[in-house]
Design an enzyme around this catalytic site. Structure first.
Site, PDB file in Angstrom:
ATOM      1  N   ALA A  13       0.640  -1.125   0.502  1.00  0.00           N
ATOM      2  CA  ALA A  13      -0.551   0.090  -0.092  1.00  0.00           C
ATOM      3  C   ALA A  13       0.893   1.237   0.036  1.00  0.00           C
ATOM      4  O   ALA A  13       0.549   2.582  -0.224  1.00  0.00           O
ATOM      5  CB  ALA A  13      -0.739  -0.404   0.916  1.00  0.00           C
ATOM      6  N   ARG A  18      10.209   8.312  -1.756  1.00  0.00           N
ATOM      7  CA  ARG A  18      12.238   8.359  -2.114  1.00  0.00           C
ATOM      8  C   ARG A  18      12.217   7.755  -3.079  1.00  0.00           C
ATOM      9  O   ARG A  18      12.756   8.381  -3.800  1.00  0.00           O
ATOM     10  CB  ARG A  18      12.377   7.829  -0.858  1.00  0.00           C
ATOM     11  CG  ARG A  18      12.522   8.779   0.378  1.00  0.00           C
ATOM     12  CD  ARG A  18      13.954   8.636   0.996  1.00  0.00           C
ATOM     13  NE  ARG A  18      13.324   6.630   2.249  1.00  0.00           N
ATOM     14  CZ  ARG A  18      13.955   6.171   2.266  1.00  0.00           C
ATOM     15  NH1 ARG A  18      15.747   6.595   2.166  1.00  0.00           N
ATOM     16  NH2 ARG A  18      13.226   4.868   3.338  1.00  0.00           N
ATOM     17  N   GLN A  78      -6.501  -0.355   1.505  1.00  0.00           N
ATOM     18  CA  GLN A  78      -5.884   0.624   2.954  1.00  0.00           C
ATOM     19  C   GLN A  78      -5.306   1.762   2.161  1.00  0.00           C
ATOM     20  O   GLN A  78      -5.223   2.062   1.465  1.00  0.00           O
ATOM     21  CB  GLN A  78      -4.659  -0.214   3.084  1.00  0.00           C
ATOM     22  CG  GLN A  78      -4.321   0.078   4.514  1.00  0.00           C
ATOM     23  CD  GLN A  78      -2.754   0.427   5.338  1.00  0.00           C
ATOM     24  OE1 GLN A  78      -2.005   0.484   4.233  1.00  0.00           O
ATOM     25  NE2 GLN A  78      -2.399   0.415   6.447  1.00  0.00           N
ATOM     26  N   ASN A 172      14.617  -6.534  12.990  1.00  0.00           N
ATOM     27  CA  ASN A 172      13.162  -6.923  12.608  1.00  0.00           C
ATOM     28  C   ASN A 172      13.264  -7.435  11.176  1.00  0.00           C
ATOM     29  O   ASN A 172      13.398  -5.511   9.953  1.00  0.00           O
ATOM     30  CB  ASN A 172      12.521  -6.857  13.118  1.00  0.00           C
ATOM     31  CG  ASN A 172      10.685  -6.479  12.197  1.00  0.00           C
ATOM     32  OD1 ASN A 172      10.680  -8.363  11.884  1.00  0.00           O
ATOM     33  ND2 ASN A 172       9.517  -5.780  12.265  1.00  0.00           N
ATOM     34  N   ASN A 362      13.711 -21.837 -45.860  1.00  0.00           N
ATOM     35  CA  ASN A 362      15.127 -20.741 -45.910  1.00  0.00           C
ATOM     36  C   ASN A 362      14.394 -19.798 -46.443  1.00  0.00           C
ATOM     37  O   ASN A 362      13.656 -19.639 -47.473  1.00  0.00           O
ATOM     38  CB  ASN A 362      16.461 -21.006 -46.453  1.00  0.00           C
ATOM     39  CG  ASN A 362      17.188 -20.495 -47.140  1.00  0.00           C
ATOM     40  OD1 ASN A 362      18.029 -20.714 -45.852  1.00  0.00           O
ATOM     41  ND2 ASN A 362      17.577 -19.338 -47.371  1.00  0.00           N
ATOM     42  N   ASN A 371       2.713  -7.736 -42.459  1.00  0.00           N
ATOM     43  CA  ASN A 371       1.344  -8.444 -41.946  1.00  0.00           C
ATOM     44  C   ASN A 371       0.137  -7.786 -41.104  1.00  0.00           C
ATOM     45  O   ASN A 371      -0.785  -8.176 -40.713  1.00  0.00           O
ATOM     46  CB  ASN A 371       2.244  -9.482 -41.041  1.00  0.00           C
ATOM     47  CG  ASN A 371       2.531  -8.348 -39.527  1.00  0.00           C
ATOM     48  OD1 ASN A 371       3.432  -7.374 -40.069  1.00  0.00           O
ATOM     49  ND2 ASN A 371       2.940  -8.720 -38.056  1.00  0.00           N
ATOM     50  N   SER A 390      15.516 -13.628 -51.614  1.00  0.00           N
ATOM     51  CA  SER A 390      15.758 -12.461 -51.188  1.00  0.00           C
ATOM     52  C   SER A 390      14.565 -11.843 -51.492  1.00  0.00           C
ATOM     53  O   SER A 390      14.499 -11.047 -52.897  1.00  0.00           O
ATOM     54  CB  SER A 390      17.107 -12.220 -52.009  1.00  0.00           C
ATOM     55  OG  SER A 390      18.246 -12.751 -50.884  1.00  0.00           O
ATOM     56  N   ARG A 425       8.101  -9.669 -60.269  1.00  0.00           N
ATOM     57  CA  ARG A 425       8.889  -8.826 -61.110  1.00  0.00           C
ATOM     58  C   ARG A 425       8.938  -8.575 -62.140  1.00  0.00           C
ATOM     59  O   ARG A 425       8.155  -9.569 -63.600  1.00  0.00           O
ATOM     60  CB  ARG A 425      10.081  -8.858 -60.502  1.00  0.00           C
ATOM     61  CG  ARG A 425      10.872 -10.133 -60.586  1.00  0.00           C
ATOM     62  CD  ARG A 425      12.497 -10.006 -60.083  1.00  0.00           C
ATOM     63  NE  ARG A 425      12.977 -11.442 -60.995  1.00  0.00           N
ATOM     64  CZ  ARG A 425      13.722 -12.459 -60.724  1.00  0.00           C
ATOM     65  NH1 ARG A 425      13.734 -12.594 -58.923  1.00  0.00           N
ATOM     66  NH2 ARG A 425      13.931 -13.438 -61.320  1.00  0.00           N
TER      67      ARG A 425
HETATM   68  C1  UD1 Z   1       9.249  -2.039   9.558  1.00  0.00           C
HETATM   69  C2  UD1 Z   1       9.094  -2.705  10.926  1.00  0.00           C
HETATM   70  C3  UD1 Z   1      10.545  -2.663  11.786  1.00  0.00           C
HETATM   71  C4  UD1 Z   1      11.190  -3.595  10.346  1.00  0.00           C
HETATM   72  C5  UD1 Z   1      11.107  -2.636   8.859  1.00  0.00           C
HETATM   73  C6  UD1 Z   1      12.269  -3.336   8.008  1.00  0.00           C
HETATM   74  C7  UD1 Z   1       6.690  -2.130  11.718  1.00  0.00           C
HETATM   75  C8  UD1 Z   1       6.164  -1.267  12.775  1.00  0.00           C
HETATM   76  N1  UD1 Z   1       8.651  -1.621  11.656  1.00  0.00           N
HETATM   77  O1  UD1 Z   1       9.035  -0.390   9.656  1.00  0.00           O
HETATM   78  O2  UD1 Z   1       9.822  -3.297  12.170  1.00  0.00           O
HETATM   79  O3  UD1 Z   1      12.402  -3.770  11.124  1.00  0.00           O
HETATM   80  O4  UD1 Z   1      10.090  -3.097   8.707  1.00  0.00           O
HETATM   81  O5  UD1 Z   1      11.766  -2.972   6.618  1.00  0.00           O
HETATM   82  O6  UD1 Z   1       6.117  -2.636  11.503  1.00  0.00           O
HETATM   83  N2  UD1 Z   1       2.694  -0.663   5.090  1.00  0.00           N
HETATM   84  C9  UD1 Z   1       1.800  -0.335   4.455  1.00  0.00           C
HETATM   85  N3  UD1 Z   1       0.323   0.704   4.911  1.00  0.00           N
HETATM   86  C10 UD1 Z   1       0.878   1.028   6.077  1.00  0.00           C
HETATM   87  C11 UD1 Z   1       1.844   1.346   6.474  1.00  0.00           C
HETATM   88  C12 UD1 Z   1       3.294   0.045   5.732  1.00  0.00           C
HETATM   89  O7  UD1 Z   1       1.374  -1.079   3.075  1.00  0.00           O
HETATM   90  O8  UD1 Z   1       0.284   1.793   6.875  1.00  0.00           O
HETATM   91  C13 UD1 Z   1       3.921  -1.290   4.212  1.00  0.00           C
HETATM   92  C14 UD1 Z   1       4.732  -0.581   3.269  1.00  0.00           C
HETATM   93  O9  UD1 Z   1       4.469   0.080   1.940  1.00  0.00           O
HETATM   94  C15 UD1 Z   1       6.351  -0.845   3.362  1.00  0.00           C
HETATM   95  C16 UD1 Z   1       6.340  -1.895   4.710  1.00  0.00           C
HETATM   96  O10 UD1 Z   1       4.649  -2.029   5.054  1.00  0.00           O
HETATM   97  O11 UD1 Z   1       6.513  -1.634   2.390  1.00  0.00           O
HETATM   98  C17 UD1 Z   1       7.136  -1.824   5.369  1.00  0.00           C
HETATM   99  O12 UD1 Z   1       6.450  -0.270   5.931  1.00  0.00           O
HETATM  100  P1  UD1 Z   1       7.408   0.720   6.709  1.00  0.00           P
HETATM  101  O13 UD1 Z   1       6.174   2.175   7.515  1.00  0.00           O
HETATM  102  O14 UD1 Z   1       8.373   1.263   5.610  1.00  0.00           O
HETATM  103  O15 UD1 Z   1       7.909   0.395   7.811  1.00  0.00           O
HETATM  104  P2  UD1 Z   1       9.518   0.955   8.618  1.00  0.00           P
HETATM  105  O16 UD1 Z   1       9.092   1.736   9.391  1.00  0.00           O
HETATM  106  O17 UD1 Z   1      10.362   0.681   7.395  1.00  0.00           O
END
Ligand code: UD1
Ligand code: CA
Length: 451
Positions: A13, A18, A78, A172, A362, A371, A390, A425
């Site tokens: 979502a 960036r 979402q 994580n 060939n 086409n 050819s 031709r």
């Molecule tokens: C999250 C983890 C963090 C982990 C890191 C790894 C949580 C709170 N934190 O942090 O512990 O080390 O990933 O990269 O989970 N997304 C949605 N909807 C939302 C929020 C996020 O679809 O409402 C998706 C984002 O597009 C992304 C992923 O979930 O692909 C992670 O979200 P992001 O906000 O990047 O979490 P981090 O802050 O990186």
């Protein structure tokens, strides 16, 4: 042992601001495949029973694109990005009554391997909740895994961590697995009482432990958990992906004459003892069989090259090109939606589209299948052992029979029966001495003008 059903929940979502792009982040490509497709591919090893994709930014585009790759995805939207727990919660209705495990994956994290996901599924035999962690070189803003011996106690986000917690390097990845219904029960208790005022999926670990459930971390190489946030990271990930695919091809017995300039797609299949020359680009959906030779500077997509076929140098195979055993496509030749039967040859400067070329036929230099009439596409068929002279233009729809011939420069507008020769031709006439005479007249004219 009957296996636990698995549902994938892919979070896709986020906007990815960036990336500085109009394209949703998860649709940016590595190896000609969207990031989200990479994320889902590794999980096919687990044979998931259901896949729910949570979309938000660019939802329509994401849904349309991913549906081209998988026909059994369920989508849920979402509308506001209130955190990872809130995102997973959007899959609640789609998984109501689902008795099995949920595995949360991320559309912007393309490299988690099938082996890693399998070891998570294995770890689920002993723990209620399994989290994928990694030892970070630079833990930065990753969530930290707080353990007590083999037990995972909770995850703390960097923004909310104490200095002691920040010193932890076990981080994580975000990938989490537990019983689906347990996950939704735990998420119901998650609050947004934290530094980001978001609903953190990571909070479900502490909540699970408080209920007496067990939790454990499985670890993988940091490279697998790489998330893509910028074009720089995307470019670096592309290089890493290509390096891996090249190494795999060499391991599999493929000869790459210049590995650094072979570019693979996410789904390229090349057989043992195939040879790939320098500067060859594989687009999506290409299979090259054993012993085939793809020579330098060729570009292939959506095609099949059978054993011992030879392609290039400088050839282009477009979607629907089917080269059967020993077929040859030479330099500056484009093949689209056309079959070259066994031993057929199109060696120089030709366009063959919407066609069937029979065995051993060939096709002479410069031959074009015409086409397209501006609105419709039409087919050309050429029989076995036919010889196309050819610079023949084949105005489709048209059939040239087996063992038939066309004279060089012929414009074929009508079918040519088996064994016949088509000539369209104008008969040649030679004007005796005319060339010299003409030159004399012209030179005399020029002298008069210059005087
Ligand atoms: C999250 C983890 C963090 C982990 C890191 C790894 C949580 C709170 N934190 O942090 O512990 O080390 O990933 O990269 O989970 N997304 C949605 N909807 C939302 C929020 C996020 O679809 O409402 C998706 C984002 O597009 C992304 C992923 O979930 O692909 C992670 O979200 P992001 O906000 O990047 O979490 P981090 O802050 O990186
Ligand atoms: Ca992230």
């Amino acid at each position: 042992m009957s296996r636990t059903p698995i549902a994938l929940i892919l979070l896709a979502a986020g906007q990815g601001s960036r990336m500085n792009s109009d394209r949703p982040k998860v649709l940016h490509e590595i190896g000609a495949g969207p990031l989200a497709v990479h994320a889902l591919r590794a999980a096919t090893a687990l044979e998931p029973d259901k896949t729910v994709v949570v979309t938000g930014h660019g939802a329509e585009q994401v849904e349309k694109s991913l549906s081209k790759h998988y026909d059994d995805l369920e989508f849920t939207r979402q509308t506001e990005q209130n955190g990872t727990a809130h995102a997973v919660d959007q899959a609640r209705a789609a998984l109501s009554g689902f008795e099995g495990d949920a595995l949360v994956l991320y559309g912007d994290t393309p490299f988690v391997s099938a082996e890693t996901l399998e070891s998570m599924a294995e770890a689920r035999e002993d723990a209620d909740v399994v989290v994928l962690g990694f030892n970070a070189k630079d833990a930065g803003r990753y969530g930290r895994l707080i353990t007590n011996g083999p037990s995972l106690e909770r995850i703390v986000e960097a923004k909310d961590a104490t200095p002691e917690e920040l010193a932890v390097t076990l981080c994580n990845s975000g990938v989490i697995m537990c019983r689906a219904q347990t996950m939704f029960e735990l998420i119901a208790d998650v609050t947004n009482d934290n530094a980001s005022e978001e609903y953190y999926l990571t909070d479900i670990i502490g909540l699970a432990r408080a209920r007496g459930l067990s939790a454990a971390a499985v670890t993988c190489d940091e490279a697998e958990t790489l998330g893509i946030n910028t074009r720089h990271e995307l470019a670096a990930a592309e290089s890493a992906f290509q390096a891996r695919k090249r190494a795999e091809a060499l391991e599999d017995g493929v000869s790459l004459e210049h590995p650094d300039s072979t570019f693979f797609a996410f789904d390229t299949v090349v057989g043992r003892d195939a040879v790939v020359g320098p500067n060859v680009v594989f687009g999506p959906d290409v299979t090259v069989e054993s012993g085939a030779h793809i020579k330098a500077f060729s570009h292939l997509e959506g095609c099949h090259v059978a054993r011992d076929a030879v392609v290039g140098p400088f050839a282009r195979l477009r979607p629907g090109a089917e080269l059967q055993e020993g077929a040859k496509v030479g330099n500056f030749v484009e093949i689209k939606n056309a079959t070259l039967a066994e031993g057929a040859k199109v060696n120089h400067l030709s366009y063959v589209g919407d066609a069937h070329i029979g065995e051993r036929a060939n096709i002479g230099a410069g031959t074009i299948t015409c086409n397209y009439d501006g609105v419709f596409k039409h087919r050309t068929t050429i029989g076995a052992d036919a010889f196309i002279g050819s610079n023949t233009l084949l105005i489709a729809p048209v059939d040239v029979g087996a063992e038939a011939m066309t004279g060089s420069g012929t414009v074929v507008t009508e079918d040519v029966p088996d064994g016949d020769l088509a000539l369209s031709r104008v008969r040649q006439t030679n004007k005796i001495g005319f060339a010299r005479k003409l030159m004399q007249i012209l030179r005399a004219k020029k002298m008069k003008k210059d005087a």
